[in-house]
Scaffold this active site. Structure first.
Site, mmCIF file in Angstrom:
data_model
loop_
_atom_site.group_PDB
_atom_site.id
_atom_site.type_symbol
_atom_site.label_atom_id
_atom_site.label_comp_id
_atom_site.label_asym_id
_atom_site.label_seq_id
_atom_site.Cartn_x
_atom_site.Cartn_y
_atom_site.Cartn_z
ATOM 1 C CG HIS A 74 -2.246 -0.733 1.173
ATOM 2 N ND1 HIS A 74 -3.192 -0.742 1.959
ATOM 3 C CD2 HIS A 74 -2.237 -1.914 0.259
ATOM 4 C CE1 HIS A 74 -4.095 -1.794 1.579
ATOM 5 N NE2 HIS A 74 -3.602 -2.506 0.731
ATOM 6 C CE1 TYR A 203 -5.060 3.806 11.958
ATOM 7 C CE2 TYR A 203 -4.496 3.973 9.541
ATOM 8 C CZ TYR A 203 -4.327 3.249 10.998
ATOM 9 O OH TYR A 203 -3.306 2.377 11.058
ATOM 10 N N PRO A 295 -2.502 0.002 19.721
ATOM 11 C CG PRO A 295 -4.525 -0.944 19.205
ATOM 12 C CD PRO A 295 -3.762 -0.589 20.573
ATOM 13 C CE LYS A 299 5.237 3.472 13.475
ATOM 14 N NZ LYS A 299 5.167 3.012 12.224
ATOM 15 C CE1 TYR A 387 -0.686 4.004 9.925
ATOM 16 C CE2 TYR A 387 0.679 2.420 8.202
ATOM 17 C CZ TYR A 387 -0.653 2.667 9.249
ATOM 18 O OH TYR A 387 -1.510 1.813 9.469
HETATM 19 P P1 FAD Z 1 3.962 -12.467 21.150
HETATM 20 O O1 FAD Z 1 3.329 -12.381 19.624
HETATM 21 O O2 FAD Z 1 3.008 -12.147 22.342
HETATM 22 O O3 FAD Z 1 4.494 -13.797 21.454
HETATM 23 C C1 FAD Z 1 4.827 -14.304 22.795
HETATM 24 C C2 FAD Z 1 4.932 -15.767 22.613
HETATM 25 O O4 FAD Z 1 5.420 -16.231 24.043
HETATM 26 C C3 FAD Z 1 3.358 -16.508 22.564
HETATM 27 O O5 FAD Z 1 3.558 -17.381 21.431
HETATM 28 C C4 FAD Z 1 3.159 -16.917 23.849
HETATM 29 O O6 FAD Z 1 2.465 -18.283 23.543
HETATM 30 C C5 FAD Z 1 4.553 -17.443 24.278
HETATM 31 N N1 FAD Z 1 4.601 -17.458 25.537
HETATM 32 C C6 FAD Z 1 4.274 -16.677 26.766
HETATM 33 N N2 FAD Z 1 4.452 -16.957 27.653
HETATM 34 C C7 FAD Z 1 5.369 -18.318 27.603
HETATM 35 C C8 FAD Z 1 5.857 -19.225 28.500
HETATM 36 N N3 FAD Z 1 5.973 -19.121 29.787
HETATM 37 N N4 FAD Z 1 6.629 -20.218 27.874
HETATM 38 C C9 FAD Z 1 6.658 -20.487 26.648
HETATM 39 N N5 FAD Z 1 6.203 -19.665 25.709
HETATM 40 C C10 FAD Z 1 5.555 -18.591 26.144
HETATM 41 N N6 FAD Z 1 0.193 -4.810 16.742
HETATM 42 C C11 FAD Z 1 -0.187 -4.241 15.618
HETATM 43 O O7 FAD Z 1 0.802 -3.838 15.194
HETATM 44 N N7 FAD Z 1 -1.409 -4.096 15.091
HETATM 45 C C12 FAD Z 1 -2.493 -4.849 15.549
HETATM 46 O O8 FAD Z 1 -3.497 -4.769 15.104
HETATM 47 C C13 FAD Z 1 -2.204 -5.628 16.823
HETATM 48 N N8 FAD Z 1 -3.362 -6.250 17.106
HETATM 49 C C14 FAD Z 1 -3.160 -7.014 18.440
HETATM 50 C C15 FAD Z 1 -4.360 -7.709 18.954
HETATM 51 C C16 FAD Z 1 -4.108 -8.556 20.072
HETATM 52 C C17 FAD Z 1 -5.268 -9.060 20.749
HETATM 53 C C18 FAD Z 1 -2.677 -8.498 20.779
HETATM 54 C C19 FAD Z 1 -2.563 -9.093 22.120
HETATM 55 C C20 FAD Z 1 -1.777 -7.881 20.127
HETATM 56 C C21 FAD Z 1 -2.087 -7.027 19.147
HETATM 57 N N9 FAD Z 1 -1.043 -6.486 18.532
HETATM 58 C C22 FAD Z 1 -0.949 -5.681 17.307
HETATM 59 C C23 FAD Z 1 0.569 -6.236 19.015
HETATM 60 C C24 FAD Z 1 1.139 -7.521 18.160
HETATM 61 O O9 FAD Z 1 0.643 -8.368 17.947
HETATM 62 C C25 FAD Z 1 2.403 -7.681 19.168
HETATM 63 O O10 FAD Z 1 3.278 -6.634 19.372
HETATM 64 C C26 FAD Z 1 3.503 -8.877 18.501
HETATM 65 O O11 FAD Z 1 2.701 -9.977 18.708
HETATM 66 C C27 FAD Z 1 4.659 -9.014 19.504
HETATM 67 O O12 FAD Z 1 5.357 -10.030 19.212
HETATM 68 P P2 FAD Z 1 6.204 -10.682 20.303
HETATM 69 O O13 FAD Z 1 6.915 -11.872 19.534
HETATM 70 O O14 FAD Z 1 6.973 -9.971 21.077
HETATM 71 O O15 FAD Z 1 5.189 -11.299 21.400
HETATM 72 C C1 DHB Z 2 -4.274 -3.178 11.731
HETATM 73 C C2 DHB Z 2 -4.084 -3.116 12.827
HETATM 74 C C3 DHB Z 2 -3.600 -1.532 13.287
HETATM 75 O O1 DHB Z 2 -3.516 -1.281 14.773
HETATM 76 C C4 DHB Z 2 -3.545 -0.409 12.607
HETATM 77 O O2 DHB Z 2 -3.063 0.692 12.925
HETATM 78 C C5 DHB Z 2 -3.860 -0.680 11.143
HETATM 79 C C6 DHB Z 2 -4.184 -2.146 10.828
HETATM 80 C C7 DHB Z 2 -4.594 -4.420 11.292
HETATM 81 O O3 DHB Z 2 -4.967 -5.332 12.136
HETATM 82 O O4 DHB Z 2 -5.009 -4.595 10.017
#
Ligand code: FAD
Ligand code: DHB
Length: 395
Positions: A74, A203, A295, A299, A387
């Site tokens: 995009h 947005y 969110p 980021k 962004y």
């Molecule tokens: P995570 O993806 O949380 O991975 C952590 C992993 O550790 C998981 O697989 C978990 O199962 C595992 N774990 C935890 N504890 C243990 C343990 N004790 N032993 C072994 N494994 C363990 N970001 C955006 O930019 N846009 C979005 O739209 C957005 N939507 C989101 C929606 C939700 C519901 C959530 C919770 C987050 C969202 N985020 C979004 C944020 C984004 O998904 C996270 O920033 C990203 O997943 C970070 O990645 P990570 O690998 O640090 O952590």
């Molecule tokens: C999405 C999530 C966001 O937080 C955002 O700012 C834009 C897009 C998404 O899940 O597609």
């Protein structure tokens, strides 16, 4: 049972998997443990927008074959203000940078597939993970699987286990400074089986609250509504969700929101959270284990990837030449990028959401700010460059 490796990685989310992939490319041995099933990790619906730099990192990691084939590139986003669209043209405003829409669970799927294909160690469905001797030269991770106990003995531990993981709480309270901010609203998100109603993300700022139109594929839409922090999903049957989305996304020119079966619904809380420092002894935190952003602005996942860029290079220099300089500066470098993302995510959030106790002053100020952002090239450029992601610091 004892397992020996160079780096023990807790988790199979985007941060830990990307780190393990960079390790594989540089012949650094690692073991990844994950408390969930492989299927759960590969289907958990979360983020979907990849910054320019994240895509480049995934390419560098050799993990972008499907992303380049299936990701939707995009060149901008729309800000919908009082029913009128204003296009923020990223490519034009940032010297050619873009974003790519590609679901987080697909990134996870691609990275798991690479690890399994290379026959590298990844253990799903672990229980009771705990970290030991992180201050000393020989840390280890203990966990159980199917009732049997294991110990991973390693030189370093990468704590990439998300906000609710065990790594961060293993650092003494006296060492960690926590900075936390909760927002008085949340997002109700849906995944729907319907073609996106817009070619790029929308947005929308609306009197009834914020709404976001996003997508995953040409057939699947992702939409969000600002809601109460403790919103009860039972009060949101599908028709109420579509009706609210129709109102908040309505335009003056009669644009129509395409609707379809809702495949998944969830409420995501909003917080800004940072721990400082992101390292202690032989433990290094990356991704949500160390920081959460609201969110708005997408980021979270990108910041996790940005941490991994620094951490992987730091480990590569250490294992190649014994040079600890970059490892020692890991937290300092990451916290600069973390606070930049916090600043931007907070700003986008404040720009677009309705606050329950906003008075006339805050409403008017918000309207003036929206008008400034869409009316000024300098302000649009500020949004655009943040962004798509600010350029990475040279390491
Ligand atoms: P995570 O993806 O949380 O991975 C952590 C992993 O550790 C998981 O697989 C978990 O199962 C595992 N774990 C935890 N504890 C243990 C343990 N004790 N032993 C072994 N494994 C363990 N970001 C955006 O930019 N846009 C979005 O739209 C957005 N939507 C989101 C929606 C939700 C519901 C959530 C919770 C987050 C969202 N985020 C979004 C944020 C984004 O998904 C996270 O920033 C990203 O997943 C970070 O990645 P990570 O690998 O640090 O952590
Ligand atoms: C999405 C999530 C966001 O937080 C955002 O700012 C834009 C897009 C998404 O899940 O597609």
């Amino acid at each position: 049972m004892r397992i020996d490796t160079q780096v023990g990685i807790i988790e199979a989310g985007p941060a830990g998997l990307l780190l393990s992939q960079f390790f594989a490319l540089h012949s650094i041995d690692s073991v990844v443990i994950e408390c969930r099933t492989q299927e759960y990790c590969e289907t958990r619906v979360r983020a979907g927008v990849l910054e320019h730099g994240t895509v480049e990192l995934l390419k560098e990691a050799g993990a972008a074959e499907r992303l380049q084939r299936l990701g939707l590139q995009h060149s901008g986003v729309y800000l919908r203000v009082r029913g009128k669209d204003h296009h923020i043209h990223f490519r034009e405003l940032t010297g050619g940078r873009t974003i790519t829409v590609y679901a987080q669970q697909e990134v996870v799927k691609d990275l798991i597939a690479l690890r399994l294909a290379a026959d590298r160690r990844i253990v799903f469905e672990t229980e009771d993970a705990s970290l030991h001797d992180i201050e000393g030269p020989k840390p280890y991770i203990r966990y159980t699987k199917n009732g049997e106990s294991f110990e991973i003995h390693c030189e370093f531990i990468a704590g990439c286990d998300g906000f609710h993981g065990v790594s961060r709480p293993s650092i003494p309270d006296s060492v960690l400074r926590t900075v936390d901010k909760l927002y008085p609203f949340a997002w109700l998100g849906i995944l729907a089986q319907v073609a996106p109603s817009s070619d790029e993300l929308v947005y929308a700022s609306h009197e009834r609250g914020f709404a976001l139109l996003s997508m995953r594929t040409p057939e699947i839409s992702r939409l969000y509504l600002q809601c109460e922090p403790d919103e009860d999903l039972h009060k949101w049957p599908d028709e109420r969700i579509w009706s609210e989305l129709r109102m908040r996304l309505a335009t003056l020119d009669g644009w129509v929101l395409k609707e379809g079966p809702i495949l998944q619904k969830g409420v995501t809380g909003m917080r800004s959270f940072v721990v400082e420092p992101m390292q202690y002894g032989r433990l290094f935190l990356a991704g949500d284990a160390a920081h959460i952003v609201p969110p708005t602005g997408a980021k979270g996942l990108n910041l996790a990837a940005a941490d991994v860029r620094v951490l992987s290079q730091a480990f590569v220099s250490f294992f190649r030449s014994g040079d600890r300089a970059l490892l020692d500066r890991y937290s300092e470098i990451c916290l600069r990028q973390v606070w930049n993302a916090q600043r931007f995510s907070w700003w986008m959030t404040s720009l677009l959401h309705r606050l329950p106790n906003d008075g006339q002053f805050d409403r008017r100020r918000q309207t003036a700010e929206l008008d400034y952002v869409v009316g000024s090239r300098a302000a649009s450029q500020m949004l655009a460059e943040n962004y798509v992601g600010l350029p990475f610091e040279t390491l």
